[in-house]
Write a protein that holds these residues in place. Structure first.
Motif, PDB file in Angstrom:
ATOM      1  N   ASN A  66     109.929  30.315  57.307  1.00  0.00           N
ATOM      2  CA  ASN A  66     111.171  31.444  57.104  1.00  0.00           C
ATOM      3  C   ASN A  66     112.302  31.390  58.125  1.00  0.00           C
ATOM      4  O   ASN A  66     112.098  32.288  58.948  1.00  0.00           O
ATOM      5  N   PRO A  67     112.826  30.514  58.329  1.00  0.00           N
ATOM      6  CA  PRO A  67     113.657  30.339  59.616  1.00  0.00           C
ATOM      7  C   PRO A  67     114.806  31.354  59.522  1.00  0.00           C
ATOM      8  O   PRO A  67     115.757  31.486  60.467  1.00  0.00           O
ATOM      9  N   GLU A  68     115.238  32.065  58.208  1.00  0.00           N
ATOM     10  CA  GLU A  68     116.169  32.933  58.205  1.00  0.00           C
ATOM     11  C   GLU A  68     115.858  34.239  58.695  1.00  0.00           C
ATOM     12  O   GLU A  68     116.951  34.948  58.875  1.00  0.00           O
ATOM     13  N   LEU A  69     114.897  34.323  59.209  1.00  0.00           N
ATOM     14  CA  LEU A  69     114.262  35.756  59.825  1.00  0.00           C
ATOM     15  C   LEU A  69     114.255  35.556  61.270  1.00  0.00           C
ATOM     16  O   LEU A  69     114.448  34.513  61.827  1.00  0.00           O
ATOM     17  N   THR A  70     114.727  36.889  61.872  1.00  0.00           N
ATOM     18  CA  THR A  70     114.434  36.812  63.266  1.00  0.00           C
ATOM     19  C   THR A  70     113.081  37.164  63.921  1.00  0.00           C
ATOM     20  O   THR A  70     112.593  38.152  63.376  1.00  0.00           O
TER      21      THR A  70
END
Length: 181
Positions: A66-70
């Motif tokens: 889930n690379p779109e999250l921080t």
């Protein structure tokens, strides 16, 4: 897992601000599965994860999936490792008492000064081991009150108790040893 997914779905629908998942197995009594986290990550409004666990493998897998999250690291023992794993920042209980230590560690990481970041992580671990030897958060509050005697830290919530005089002396010695007295 189903309860957690539904909980975050309801929270995200009820608020008009970014939502962060808080993974803290030592307090929650359970760890989200990666598949449950994937479903939570897909919910509109979920912006990231604060990971307060020593399970770096889980964190690494979650970030890769889930690379779109921080991602934020919350385990004081793994501040540097969390940053190395790709976390954007830290949320550190230790920073309540020695914020400059955590800021310096983050700055060393950002500057690519691996030796300095590792050194500061060792200092953080040493201070934390002394502070955490008693009731939860009592050592951090005691350290803060010693570093800034004019700052009223307030009592611990019941049934927690403050540190005793021996523990306070060990905290003061550790702060002095590392230049934070």
């Amino acid at each position: 897992d189903e309860g957690a997914v539904e909980h975050y779905r309801r929270v995200a629908a009820a608020v008009d601000c970014p939502v962060y998942v808080y993974q803290i197995p030592s307090h929650a009594g359970t760890t989200l599965s990666l598949s449950a986290f994937d479903r939570i990550a897909a919910i509109d409004g979920v912006a990231g994860l604060k990971h307060t666990s020593t399970d770096l493998a889980w964190l690494s897998k979650a970030a890769a999936r889930n690379p779109e999250l921080t991602y934020l690291v919350g385990s004081n023992d793994l501040l540097y490792a969390g940053l190395q794993t790709g976390c954007a920042g830290v949320v550190s209980g230790l920073a309540n008492a020695v914020p400059e230590l955590v800021v310096d560690l983050y700055a060393a990481h950002e500057a690519g000064d691996v030796a300095r970041a590792r050194e500061l992580q060792h200092v953080a671990c040493d201070l934390l081991s002394v502070m955490a030897a008693g009731p939860h958060m009592a050592g951090v509050k005691a350290a803060l009150s010693r570093r800034d005697p004019g700052f009223e830290v307030g009592p611990l919530r019941s049934p927690l108790r403050s540190v005793d005089e021996d523990h306070l002396a060990r905290i003061e010695a550790a702060l002095a040893e590392h230049g934070y007295a």
